[in-house]
Scaffold this active site. Sequence first.
Site, short mmCIF file in Angstrom:
data_model
loop_
_atom_site.label_atom_id
_atom_site.label_comp_id
_atom_site.label_asym_id
_atom_site.label_seq_id
_atom_site.Cartn_x
_atom_site.Cartn_y
_atom_site.Cartn_z
N ASP A 121 2.41 -2.61 -2.87
CA ASP A 121 2.26 -3.84 -2.09
C ASP A 121 1.20 -3.70 -1.01
O ASP A 121 0.66 -2.61 -0.78
CB ASP A 121 3.61 -4.31 -1.53
CG ASP A 121 4.20 -3.36 -0.50
OD1 ASP A 121 3.45 -2.81 0.31
OD2 ASP A 121 5.44 -3.19 -0.50
N LEU A 122 0.91 -4.79 -0.35
CA LEU A 122 -0.19 -4.87 0.61
C LEU A 122 -0.12 -3.79 1.68
O LEU A 122 -1.13 -3.16 2.02
CB LEU A 122 -0.19 -6.25 1.26
CG LEU A 122 -1.35 -6.59 2.19
CD1 LEU A 122 -2.64 -6.78 1.41
CD2 LEU A 122 -1.02 -7.85 3.00
#
Length: 211
Positions: free
Chosen positions: A63-64
């Site tokens: 994820d980011l």
Amino acid sequence: QVDGHPSRCARAGAIARAKKWRTLAFHKPRGFVTTRRDPQGRKTVFDVLGPDAGSLVAVGRLDLASTGLLLLTTDTQLAAWLTNPRNQVIRRYVVTARGAVSDDAARAMERGLGRLRARAVEVRKRSNRETHLIIELTEGRNREIRRLLQAVGHEVTRLLRVAYGPIELGTLQPGEWRDLTRNEVMGAFPFIPPLLRPAGRSSSRFRESIE
């Protein structure tokens, strides 16, 4: 052949065989997404790779806010095998969470919370302020570690993937990558079915970094 001409399937197979096989170990930096194009206009790992991205696809996602080892390959069948939970490929993460994560909470994450479950949870260092853990997964559910720790009352402040199967992040810095050889991949994942094993010998190893 159809009416004396090669069929569409035959032509597609020839194109697939002709495509250059390549697999990378990449250190994903924080703040980049792993999709090739992001509808929100955020930077992607393919922006970091630039022209080297070619026809690579990410093996799973980070994820980011997560960092660490991301495998990318031109071999979509290999990517599918590595991400299939039935194949039990271990992903290892170094995690920091707010507060003191108890041994009981660690065991609960191993037993499973709903559909989420860690293969192994090891508490490395604990204080009232934060806890350092090593967590192993065999399935790449969306934000699984963050959701597991949230379920036992803790927020993840740092998440670094350090290994995907036997392939390790090593000394790669954020934004750096190296080519994996075919022999490395076959040695790391000996249970890959023979038909999925990349044939031939290796290539170069190199490193690049974000400019």
